[in-house]
Scaffold this motif. Structure first.
Motif, short mmCIF file in Angstrom:
data_model
loop_
_atom_site.label_atom_id
_atom_site.label_comp_id
_atom_site.label_asym_id
_atom_site.label_seq_id
_atom_site.Cartn_x
_atom_site.Cartn_y
_atom_site.Cartn_z
N ILE A 165 0.93 -1.29 0.09
CA ILE A 165 -0.01 0.68 0.10
C ILE A 165 1.16 0.88 0.17
O ILE A 165 0.66 2.11 -0.92
N LEU A 166 1.72 0.77 1.29
CA LEU A 166 3.01 2.61 0.69
C LEU A 166 3.32 2.67 -0.06
O LEU A 166 3.67 4.00 -0.51
N LYS A 167 4.07 1.69 -1.23
CA LYS A 167 5.13 2.09 -1.99
C LYS A 167 3.87 2.23 -3.58
O LYS A 167 4.27 3.27 -4.24
N TRP A 168 2.29 1.62 -3.50
CA TRP A 168 2.21 2.93 -4.26
C TRP A 168 1.66 3.70 -4.17
O TRP A 168 1.39 4.88 -4.94
N LEU A 169 0.93 4.14 -2.97
CA LEU A 169 1.14 5.92 -2.18
C LEU A 169 2.52 6.38 -2.72
O LEU A 169 1.98 8.14 -3.49
N THR A 170 3.68 6.03 -2.86
CA THR A 170 4.18 6.63 -3.36
C THR A 170 3.94 6.96 -4.65
O THR A 170 4.94 7.97 -5.55
N LEU A 171 3.63 5.79 -5.53
CA LEU A 171 3.71 6.03 -6.81
C LEU A 171 3.25 7.67 -7.19
O LEU A 171 3.01 8.42 -8.07
N ARG A 172 1.98 7.83 -6.34
CA ARG A 172 0.97 8.88 -6.64
C ARG A 172 1.29 9.77 -5.93
O ARG A 172 1.16 10.73 -6.24
N PHE A 173 2.50 10.06 -5.02
CA PHE A 173 3.19 11.02 -4.69
C PHE A 173 3.79 12.03 -7.12
O PHE A 173 4.31 12.55 -6.52
N PHE A 174 3.94 10.90 -7.15
CA PHE A 174 4.69 11.10 -8.48
C PHE A 174 3.37 11.91 -9.55
O PHE A 174 4.20 12.27 -10.26
N ASP A 175 1.98 11.56 -8.89
CA ASP A 175 1.72 11.96 -10.36
C ASP A 175 1.21 13.53 -9.99
O ASP A 175 1.73 14.16 -9.39
N THR A 176 0.99 13.99 -11.59
CA THR A 176 0.59 15.36 -11.42
C THR A 176 -0.90 15.98 -10.51
O THR A 176 -1.34 17.28 -9.91
N ASN A 177 -1.40 14.96 -10.10
CA ASN A 177 -3.12 15.47 -9.76
C ASN A 177 -3.35 15.77 -8.77
O ASN A 177 -2.70 15.19 -7.56
N THR A 178 -3.70 17.12 -8.09
CA THR A 178 -3.49 17.25 -6.48
C THR A 178 -4.94 16.31 -6.23
O THR A 178 -5.00 16.53 -4.78
N VAL B 150 -5.85 13.20 -6.03
CA VAL B 150 -5.28 11.79 -5.67
C VAL B 150 -4.54 12.28 -4.93
O VAL B 150 -4.29 11.83 -4.07
N LEU B 151 -3.37 12.93 -4.85
CA LEU B 151 -2.65 13.30 -3.82
C LEU B 151 -2.78 14.01 -2.52
O LEU B 151 -2.70 13.44 -1.70
N MET B 152 -4.00 14.66 -2.78
CA MET B 152 -5.03 14.85 -1.18
C MET B 152 -5.42 13.69 -0.63
O MET B 152 -5.27 13.85 0.63
N LYS B 153 -6.33 13.10 -1.21
CA LYS B 153 -6.99 11.89 -1.23
C LYS B 153 -6.14 11.11 -0.17
O LYS B 153 -5.97 10.53 0.21
N ALA B 154 -4.86 11.09 -1.25
CA ALA B 154 -3.25 10.04 -0.45
C ALA B 154 -3.33 10.27 0.64
O ALA B 154 -3.46 9.38 1.48
N LEU B 155 -2.86 11.68 1.00
CA LEU B 155 -2.23 12.52 1.89
C LEU B 155 -3.57 12.01 3.50
O LEU B 155 -3.57 11.53 4.38
N GLU B 156 -4.81 12.89 2.86
CA GLU B 156 -6.11 11.79 4.11
C GLU B 156 -5.88 10.21 4.92
O GLU B 156 -5.72 9.76 5.64
N TYR B 157 -5.67 9.70 2.84
CA TYR B 157 -5.82 7.88 3.80
C TYR B 157 -4.71 7.88 4.20
O TYR B 157 -5.12 7.37 5.30
N LEU B 158 -3.50 8.51 4.28
CA LEU B 158 -2.45 8.44 4.96
C LEU B 158 -2.59 8.65 6.61
O LEU B 158 -2.12 8.06 7.23
N LYS B 159 -3.42 9.83 6.91
CA LYS B 159 -3.60 9.88 7.85
C LYS B 159 -4.27 9.36 8.96
O LYS B 159 -4.00 8.75 9.97
#
Length: 2038
Positions: free
Chosen positions: A1246-1259, A1261-1270
């Motif tokens: 899961i964490l590896k997949w989220l690191t891939l999302r960090f390289f996306d340009t879409n905000t 997704v990034l916000m959602k990913a950070l929300e999930y991480l919290k």
């Protein structure tokens, strides 16, 4: 001869190839010895001979050949590689050895063949031997047959495949050679030993004599089963066992089992060759069958009958044939033909087996209806036909058709159908006869046992008896609860007689097949016999009441609690209309009632019942109540009592007290007595009438509830609803609906007649009274909890407005689970023994709703004309036909499964050449699935499989449509129907890469969700293996993905065994893949036992939230897994319900197994994570380390996830479209709580997949990913999980990259996550990762990482510093010299934090720093020291605190910005404890960071310092809000600090680049400002807010206005928000005064720029905006602190005059503002700090000496200045000269001279001067009066300068003169001279000035230093004091004196240390001579770091340490960019700067 013996020297292999036979013989002999010697079977020696072995056996010399055969045998026996030679060697043996005359050669040949079989090469050997049977040489044929016979005899039928051998046997029997025939006979006998009678059908056509001989031989065979005597290499264990048995003396008992194991059951059908008959039909068959003459029809049918006698038929399209046969059976008048057609159908069914299943649904109803024929031969033919057909399908599939016929009036049909059911049941097992099927069948059969016709009754008894035998009493008894003992005994008696088809071995397809003697084609099933038996025994029992049909009106109540204990808990389930013994009380006459009542009630009570006096009636009621309370249940005559209550006045009682009592008594009677429906009928009407009564309503409801408990809710509810809606009172109606909503929650939903409700609810929805409508919608909401989305279908035709209300109600209910029933359970759950019951219950509800949907029969609309249209040649007409079908289905919405000829028509369209039509057909099929519901399953075989074929289409969109259609179907049908039979394997066999990849992908999707699969799945495995080696990469990939899921169901052993038929190379590869798949094979979905308890607890099956099962049963609800058909059915209703609630439950017990998105999304693979870590360590996979993720990383992650993440989630996760990533994240968030273990087991992925999302340009997704991480890290810390090194190292570095994100919100989230991570990963290790982050190129990232390091040290002490504190601090200190201001500040702050924790040792640890860096650090530490240091002792409790504070901020972030500000403030107040770290606020809003350096910072620093000087009395009045809010001190009230952080956050959004965000933030602030009680919260944030505002103004000016795309209305809206807010703010004097000078200056700059913006004027509402700004400016001038605004305007004027880029208009407006201020001066003079104003004027005059001002194009500046001074003098008089305290060297100041002159003049002037002259200023008059004198004097001086000798003297005189008369105008004299002369004069004057000024000045005070010192203290402190204290005049005093005190202290050297330290800092951080402006600019600077977008526009504001602007410049807009017009001026500035640097 010598030559001949040459070969002796050769090597063995060369000898073997020698041309001399002797050499070869010798070679073979030596080879034989060598082969026997080599011990290692894998020795390289073997490989030399690989190519020679064929020559060994085919040697042309007979002697050599024999030797060669011996050697070859040894080779095959010993060499590992021998298998590779199989084909060529066996072929050689067959063709060159078996024809040899020598018996020895033949023996060796046979041995070699058998040896090859032993080394696992049975198939190729058999293949070659079968080829040999076609040889012309009979010797070879005989030898081949003999070899096969021996092989079979030794190895057995498991290893030697019999089917191909049996296929050729008949041909061998026809051979002309007797030897061949004899050998064939021996082979046939050997085969018979192994498979017994299964051999008969294939040989039934051979010569009868031969057959007879065979029969004789067969009879003589021993009955014992044969055993394998020779074993394969892989069967060594079996071999050892066999040898042991032999040693123990032959066949021991133990051998029996093994024998069974060895001999497989062979199905004769499998051995038969399929015959193709469709092409053999007579050409005119279809014409003949329609002929009018019955003889012709008979001929046609006889032709078919002959063809279908073939025992096995080839699959094909039999639709037309079946159709005509069905027509004959159904419509033909000739019964003989009916029987013939039935035989044909039976033959087809027998020959096609499962392949006939697709036609079963069409034929069954017709055959059953035809049972009306009484002729025995017809009946028998029909029985045979329907029995044969039954075996091709499942009971589930045809149950609908059977049940439909059960209601037929014809007794023969009823009888035969029941008998057919009985025969069918015999082929069932408990698993294939689940409750969901038993229930409707039992209900129908129970009607039949009460039938008037004895034969119908007998048949029903037999069927029920069979059911009892098959399913067991436990399953059937609940349905028989209502049957009297006599009948029950009869059923049990029948059960004992029944013999089951699967008696010997447990069920499954094989048994069904066995039980029909295939050879005889006329199966004798127990049907006919059964008939006869039962007829005789039919005992006529007495007349019996017909049992109520299921779902009639809900069951009656039990008469005694103990009654029908056998029925168990069934009483609760209102659905089963047959589970309780109900006593329908007869209606009693009123006399009987009175009699019974008087027996139990006091006489007085009965008399007073109808008394005219209400008091007597009340007394009577009280007695009545007492009597009822004391009565025993058994003796309470309920009906009599309620009838007494209903006696006049009854329910028309007018006194509410009496009525209340009466209703209460009804409730009591219902609770305490045996209350029957008859009694209920008496009272319900009255209760409904009173339910809407204000006073009695609640009592009426209570009574109803009690009745519902006694008579069960379904019946009560139905009665109550019909009564309520038959009357007109809307109040009663609405209250009844409300009561029902409640009752359903209390009693649960089971048994309710939804249909009846729905019609009432529809009536209610149409009511005019809104209360009734609302109540109806509420009731629907409650029903939705139980029924789920299908409920909406009933209301689709309501008006849109109403529908939207209903939808809103459903929306509210979504995600909620139905409450567990609290009533209705206790009384009726006598011995709740049936554990499985609960689950069924729930599933039934779902089913029922689907059953209830009014289904339309559209078969009559599917006309022949429509069907021909669909098949037309013209595609347009075909399309018309399809359109018609679409509209038919659309109109009908829900349809019956009988859809006539439509399936066949649509099937043809699926392979239409026109792809558009194919897609249209697919969408029709999708519609069809939804419309027909679960019953669509009967079309799976004929239509569904055809859809799968479309998956092979070359067009992507067609395939996608086909896949969607297949999924829509499986959603309704479940997967079982699809996986049964060979259809799927046939599809997979087709070598179409598209078809294969789509089909495998689909299977990989579906299989993991299933709990069990039909055994036919095994048929797909060989094709799956061929897909693994397909040429197409995608197919291979999909096949690999599907492998683990096949294995999950079939097991590794079966899969490995299936590789036996592969080529050796393929086999090895496939086995390796299987091993891999085994490692990642997921577990099967959870068994229902566990799940059902979950469901019972209230979490309803996900698709319909229908938890009606009582919670008490959860303990006992463990049960064996239910079989598929039920699941499929349960899932039926689920189709439309993919609501949110569908995802909530990880295991859904009673939904169909393949529900698309059910089941867990993370599958726990034991040790999966550990294995992945090992692989990464062992470098088997790539290490997760990259700068940007490459494809191989993504692929690797995908592969690793495939085994442990649900397929559909994985598809979302790796989709190319970001919206799918959002979906995946939403699903992950949803499943986070429910799947903790799964999440933890896949955490690394899961964490590896989220690191891939960090390289996306879409905000997003990034916000959602950070929300999930919290959420994830919060969960992990609750679970006390600790991150592994592997997880940390592959995740944290990428997370840290995001801390440098430009968006503030994201940075904040990342910081919050880092903070939480410290709870699950050691802070010291985090430190190392964050330290790495400080090396980034991104300055934001460096700054944030440094700040985070500071927080870590502060929270966890010095120990976190890694590797050592020294090294860590040195690293941090490097950043003090960073070129970026924020990084410098962050580094300084971090080290200050460390200093607070660690003290002075920090300097040691840091080591050497450059002087500049060190001085900055010391200054910062000194300043920080004045605040109380944070003690490291707090470490322990600090951790949670820190987490909390961040949490709170994070949660605020999540709230929508438009939320009410006050709620945010409250939230902030409630936060427990405010963390003392000074970083929390800066983290919220960057401004505060740098306020530390500037004016507000000084508040923070200086106040405590002064406190030490015991100056409290001075501060008391001054200190109201400001400093307290600024300095977060521990004793300070929580509210402020945390509210502050909220306000900071909102303010930070004001400057957002996004217009909407900004508007929302402004709206929130406006709300606060408008409410006086809340406005004070803004105190302390005014500067910050104003800065954010002018930042926004600047952003609009530079960016938004220039943006073509932006809607200008948006900008106007933003402007009006800003201006509105400002006006609100500046109406409150107390807040307005907090604005500091620097901020006001920038604000005015912004507003004036806006007024002058021509682009705004062009806007529609532009004029309005400008007018508003005008108004605002006036407010600012009037309400701000007068000192600050005056000072700001002076500085602004100075800036605008300096900036060449600035427009003259701008300066003019600034001056207008100043004039306004001048006008206000008479009122405000007492509130103004004149010292500061005069200092500003002094600086102004220094920058603009008089001569320079005169150079300005406009004369306004000089006039403005003079007017100001003149007014001040006029108002203050001579005292004005006392206010020059702040000016260092008054003597040098032009100002003092000017003031003196003005004073002098004003004294001299007479009173006759007009106001106007005053305004123009005294200096003007002065000039006029002495103009002549002056001119002469100056002319003299210029003469001197012009002459060579006296130049210097002239210049000195001019200097003196200028100094004396600073406003003297020397311009006219210079104007006429040359440019050179002018510059010469100016240079000369400057040199003199430098000489004179330079003497006697100390360096620190040169140039501008004095002001610098002032900068840090007086201005800011004064700002505060004046902003607070000036509201009333007296309080000005202290602040002014304080200023003076400070200046005196400095002068006396008390603050010497500070003086030395300060200059370097100020020269770095502020523009020296303009203190106030410097502060604002600096604050602005930090703000800029947030507003990256507008950064380029403000580049000039960046204060680099090298960028030292001249003393007089504020915001030097152009000093650095444009070349100054006046070069001398620049030189002057440079010199000044130098002097200030000395």
């Amino acid at each position: 001869m010598g030559d001949d013996s040459e070969w002796i020297k050769l090597s063995i292999d060369q000898k073997c190839e020698h041309k001399l036979w002797k050499a070869r013989v010798n070679g073979y002999e030596e080879a034989l010895k060598l082969f026997q010697k080599i011990e290692d079977e894998k020795s390289p020696e073997w490989s030399k001979y690989l190519g020679l072995i064929k020559k060994f056996v085919t040697d042309s010399n007979a002697v050599a050949q024999l030797k060669g055969l011996e050697a070859a045998l040894a080779y095959v026996e010993n060499a590992h590689v021998a298998g590779k030679t199989t084909g060529e060697v066996i072929s050689g043996v067959v063709n060159k050895v078996f024809n040899q005359p020598k018996a020895r050669a033949k023996e060796l040949g046979i041995d070699i063949c058998l040896m090859y079989i032993e080394i696992e090469k049975g198939e190729p050997v058999q293949e070659e031997l079968l080829k040999g049977l076609d040889n012309k040489n009979p010797k070879i044929i005989v030898a081949c047959i003999e070899t096969l016979r021996k092989a079979l005899s030794e190895f057995g039928s498991k290893i030697i495949s019999l089917k191909p051998i049996i296929k050729v046997l008949p041909k061998l029997f026809e051979s002309r050679e007797k030897a061949v025939r004899d050998e064939a006979k021996l082979l046939a006998v050997e085969i018979y030993r192994w498979i017994r009678d299964a051999l008969r059908p294939p040989l039934q056509n051979i010569n009868s004599v031969q057959l007879k001989e065979l029969e004789e031989e067969w009879v003589n065979l021993p009955p014992a089963a044969p055993k394998q005597t020779r074993f394969l290499r892989s069967q060594q264990e079996l071999k050892a066992k066999f040898e042991q048995q032999q040693a123990a003396g032959g066949d021991a008992d133990g051998g029996g089992d093994d024998g069974d194991e060895v001999v497989p059951q062979v199905d004769a059908y499998e051995l038969l060759e399929a015959v193709e008959i469709l092409s053999k039909l007579p050409k005119d068959f279809y014409d003949k069958i329609e002929a009018k003459k019955w003889q012709e029809r008979k001929e046609a049918l006889e032709a078919v009958e002959m063809l279908v006698k073939n025992p096995r038929l080839e699959a094909g399209d039999y639709a037309d044939l079946v159709k005509v046969l069905k027509k004959v059976v159904g419509k033909d008048t000739n019964v003989m033909l009916v029987a013939l057609a039935a035989k044909c159908l039976a033959g087809l069914a027998t020959g096609l087996r499962k392949k006939f299943g697709q036609y079963a649904g069409q034929v069954v109803p017709t055959i059953l209806e035809k049972f009306k024929e009484k002729k025995p031969q017809v009946v028998q033919a029909l029985q045979e036909a329907i029995d044969a057909i039954f075996l091709t399908t499942t009971l589930q599939n045809i149950s609908e058709d059977i049940l439909a016929v059960m209601d037929n009036k014809n007794p023969t049909i009823k009888q035969q159908t029941s008998l057919f059911i009985a025969r069918s049941f015999r082929h069932c097992t408990p698993s294939t006869l689940p409750r969901s099927l038993l229930k409707p069948f039992c209900a129908a059969l129970l009607k039949h046992i009460n039938d008037s016709a004895p034969e119908v009754r007998d048949a029903a008894f037999e069927a029920l008896g069979t059911a009892l035998k098959v399913a067991g009493e436990k399953a059937v008894n609940p349905f028989l609860a209502d049957v009297d003992k006599l009948k029950l005994d009869r059923i049990k008696e029948c059960a004992e007689k029944v013999e089951l088809a699967y008696g010997k071995n447990t069920g499954g397809a094989a048994d069904k097949k066995e039980c029909r003697p295939a050879a005889g084609k006329t199966p004798v099933l127990s049907g006919a016999a059964g008939d006869k038996d039962t007829k005789d025994t039919s005992a006529k029992s007495g007349p019996l009441k017909k049992a109520p049909a299921a779902k009639s009106g809900g069951p009656p109540k039990k008469s005694k609690p103990a009654a029908a204990a056998g029925a168990g808990g069934a009483g609760i389930k209102g659905k089963k209309g047959s589970e309780t013994k109900e006593i329908f009380e007869p209606e009693l006459s009123i006399e009987v009632c009175e009699e019974r009542a008087s027996a139990v009630l006091p006489a007085s009570c009965i008399q007073q019942l109808d008394s005219g006096n209400w008091k007597e009636r009340l007394a009577c009621m009280e007695e009545f109540q007492k009597a009822v309370e004391l009565m025993e249940r058994s003796e309470m005559p309920c009906q009599a009592l309620v009838r007494m209550l209903a006696k006049k006045p009854g329910w028309k009682e007018t006194n509410f007290q009496v009525m209340q009592m009466k209703l209460h008594i009804v409730a009591l009677i219902a609770q305490k007595g045996n209350f029957s429906k008859t009694s209920a009928q008496v009272v319900l009407d009255g209760l409904v009438d009173k339910i809407g009564d204000v006073k009695c309503g609640s009592n009426a409801k209570e009574a109803m509830t009690a009745i519902a408990e006694a008579c069960l809710l379904p019946w009560t509810a139905e009665q109550v609803m019909s009564m309520a809606f038959s009357q007109k009172n809307p109040k009663n109606q609405s209250e009844t609906l409300n009561w029902l909503s409640n009752a359903i929650k209390e009693f649960g939903f089971s048994g309710l007649n939804v249909k009846a409700f729905i019609s009432n609810v529809k009536t209610a929805l149409a009511a005019t009274n809104p209360a009734v409508r609302t109540a109806a919608i509420t009731l629907l909401g409650v029903m939705y909890l139980y029924v789920g989305p299908p409920l909406r279908m009933f209301f689709e035709d309501e008006k849109p407005a109403l529908l939207s209300q209903i939808d809103a109600e459903f929306e509210k209910m979504q995600g909620q689970t139905a409450p567990a029933p609290t009533r209705g359970t206790s009384r009726h759950s006598g011995g709740s023994g049936d554990d499985g019951e609960e689950r069924d219950e729930q599933e039934d509800i779902g089913n029922d709703v689907v059953d209830l949907l009014p289904r339309t029969d559209i078969s009559d609309k599917i006309t022949a004309e429509l069907v021909s249209k669909i098949g037309d040649k013209n595609w347009k007409i075909r399309k018309e036909g399809l359109d018609e079908v679409t509209s038919i289905i659309n109109d009908a919405k829900f349809i019956q499964p009988n859809i006539g000829e439509l399936p066949a028509a649509l099937k043809c369209r699926l392979n239409d050449s026109n792809k558009i039509l194919v897609q249209q057909t697919l969408s029709i099929l999708q519609q069809l699935a939804m419309a027909v519901g679960p019953n669509i399953r009967q079309h799976v075989k004929n239509l569904g499989i055809q859809i799968i074929t479309v998956l092979g289409d070359s067009k992507n969109n067609v395939r996608a449509a086909a896949l969607a259609t297949v999924n829509a179907w499986t959603e309704q049908t479940g997967m079982k129907e699809w996986l049964e039979g060979e259809d799927l394997s046939e599809e997979l066999k087709k070598e179409n890469p598209f078809l294969r990849q789509e089909l495998l992908g689909w299977l990989a999707d579906k299989l993991p969700t299933l709990r069990s699969v039909p055994s036919d799945l095994l048929l797909c495995v060989p094709h799956l293996y061929s897909c693994l080696e397909d040429r197409n990469g995608d197919v291979r990939k999909k096949a690999q993905d599907a492998l683990p899921f096949f294995m999950m169901h079939l097991g590794f052993e079966k899969m490995a065994k299936a590789t036996g038929k592969l080529k050796p190379t393929s086999k090895d590869q496939v086995l390796a893949m299987l091993e891999k798949a085994k490692a990642i094979m997921p577990a099967k979905p959870a068994v229902p036992a566990k799940a059902s308890s979950k469901v019972v607890g209230g979490a309803a099956p996900a698709k319909f939230q229908s938890a009606s099962a009582p919670a008490e049963d959860s303990g006992s609800s463990t049960m064996e897994p239910k079989p598929d058909p039920k699941k499929a059915k349960a899932g039926g209703a689920a189709s439309k319900a993919k609501g949110a609630q569908g995802k909530k439950i990880p295991s859904k017990p009673n939904l169909k197994e393949d529900d698309d998105k059910s089941g867990p999304i993370f599958i726990i693979v034991p040790n999966g994570k550990e294995q992945r870590m090992k692989d990464e360590k062992g470098l088997k996979v790539l290490k997760w380390n990259f700068t940007t993720p490459r494809d191989e990383y993504i692929e690797q992650l995908k592969t690793q996830m495939s085994s442990c993440v649900a397929r559909w989630v994985q598809d979302e996760m790796f989709h190319t479209d970001f919206q799918h990533h959002n979906k995946a994240l939403a699903v992950m968030v949803e499943h986070l709580e429910s799947e903790k273990d799964g999440v933890i087991s896949c955490l690394d992925l899961i964490l590896k997949w989220l690191t891939l999302r960090f390289f996306d340009t879409n905000t997003s997704v990034l916000m959602k990913a950070l929300e999930y991480l919290k959420l994830l890290f919060t969960l992990l810390s609750q679970e006390e999980y600790h991150l592994t090194e592997n997880e940390a190292s592959s995740f944290i570095p990428y997370l840290i990259l995001k801390v440098g994100e430009s968006k503030d919100v994201i940075r904040k989230d990342v910081r919050a996550i880092l903070n939480r991570m410290c709870l699950i990963y050691p802070a010291s290790k985090m430190f190392t990762f964050i330290m790495e982050g400080t090396k980034s190129k991104n300055s934001k990232q460096r700054a944030e990482c440094l700040e985070e390091l500071g927080c870590l040290v502060e929270s966890y002490g010095m120990n976190v510093c890694q590797p050592t504190p020294g090294k860590a601090l040195k690293e941090m200190a490097i950043h003090i010299g960073d070129r970026d201001n924020t990084v410098r500040n962050a580094a300084l702050n971090t080290i200050v934090t460390v200093y607070n924790v660690h003290g002075d040792q920090v300097f040691k640890l840091i080591g050497n720093l450059s002087e500049k860096d060190m001085s900055m650090l010391e200054e910062r530490i000194k300043r920080a020291a004045k605040r109380p240091a944070a003690a490291p002792a707090r470490q322990a409790e600090e951790k949670p605190q820190r987490a909390q504070s961040t949490n709170a901020n994070a949660s605020m972030l999540r709230k929508g910005p438009a939320e009410d500000m006050s709620s945010k403030l409250n939230q902030a107040r409630n936060m427990s404890g405010h963390s003392e770290t000074t970083h929390t606020v800066p983290r919220e809003f960057q401004l505060d960071l740098d306020e530390i350096e500037n004016d507000n910072g000084t508040v923070r620093c200086e106040m405590p310092a002064l406190v030490q000087h015991k100056l409290d009395d001075i501060f008391e009045p001054v200190l109201i809000p400001e400093p307290k809010i600024r300095a977060v001190s521990p004793h300070f009230d929580d509210m402020h600090s945390n509210t502050a952080s909220t306000i900071n956050f909102v303010i930070s959004q004001v400057a957002s680049g996004d217009i909407n965000t900004s508007i929302q933030a402004l709206a929130q602030i406006d709300e606060v400002l408008r409410q006086e009680d809340k406005a004070e919260a803004m105190s302390g944030h005014i500067d910050q807010f104003l800065i954010a505002t002018f930042m926004q103004l600047r952003l609009i000016y530079n960016t938004h206005m220039a943006d073509e795309k932006l809607d200008k209305d948006e900008i106007v809206k933003l402007y009006s928000c800003i201006i509105g807010n400002m006006i609100s703010l500046f109406q409150m004097e107390s807040l307005a005064r907090e604005a500091s000078t620097g901020v006001l200056k920038d604000l005015m700059h912004g507003l004036i720029t806006l007024m002058l913006d021509s682009r705004v004027e062009d806007l529609e509402e532009g004029q309005q905006v400008i007018r508003s700004v005008n108004l605002l400016v006036v407010k600012v001038l009037e309400k701000s602190d007068q000192t600050n605004i005056l000072s700001a305007l002076l500085v602004l004027l100075q800036d605008s005059l300096l900036a060449t880029a600035s427009s003259p208009k701008f300066s003019e407006l600034v001056m207008k503002c100043l004039w306004r201020m001048v006008r206000l001066l008479p009122e405000t003079i007492n509130n103004i700090n004149l010292d500061r104003i005069l200092l500003d004027i002094h600086i102004f005059m220094k920058v603009f000496p008089k001569e320079k001002l005169k150079q300005c194009k406009s004369e306004f500046p000089i006039r403005t200045l003079k007017t100001l001074l003149h007014t001040l003098c006029k108002l203050k008089g001579p005292k004005i000269l006392d206010h020059l305290t702040m000016i260092e060297n008054k003597n040098e100041s032009e100002l003092e001279a000017h003031l003196c002159r003005v004073m002098k003049h004003s004294m001299d002037q007479t009173g006759s001067k007009t106001d106007k002259e005053t305004e123009k200023g005294a200096s003007r008059i002065d000039e006029k009066s002495s103009k002549a004198k002056v001119n002469d004097f100056l002319a003299e001086i210029f003469k001197k300068i012009g002459s060579k000798e006296n130049t210097k003297e002239g210049l000195a005189e001019l200097y003196e003169y200028k100094k004396k008369y600073s406003d003297a105008d020397i311009e006219p004299f210079l104007k006429n001279s040359s440019q050179f002369f002018q510059s010469y004069v100016e240079r000369g004057l400057r040199l003199i000035e430098m000489e004179r000024e330079g003497k006697g000045r100390i360096p620190s005070s040169t140039g501008i230093s004095p002001q610098t010192e002032v900068t840090c203290l007086p201005t800011s402190t004064n700002t505060v004091s004046s902003s607070i204290g000036n509201t009333n005049g007296e309080e000005v005093g202290p602040s002014v004196y304080l200023e003076r005190l400070k200046i005196l202290r400095q002068r006396c050297g008390l603050d010497n240390a500070k003086q030395e330290d300060r200059p370097p800092l100020t020269s770095l951080l502020s523009k020296p001579a303009t203190p106030t402006v410097a502060s604002s600019t600096d604050m602005l600077h930090s703000k800029l770091s947030q507003l990256r977008e507008s950064r380029e526009h403000y580049q000039h504001l960046d204060l680099d340490s090298n960028q030292t602007h001249s003393s007089g410049i504020g915001t030097a807009t152009s000093s650095s960019s444009s070349t100054a017009a006046n070069i001398d001026d620049l030189k002057k500035r440079l010199e000044r700067i130098k002097s200030s640097r000395k």
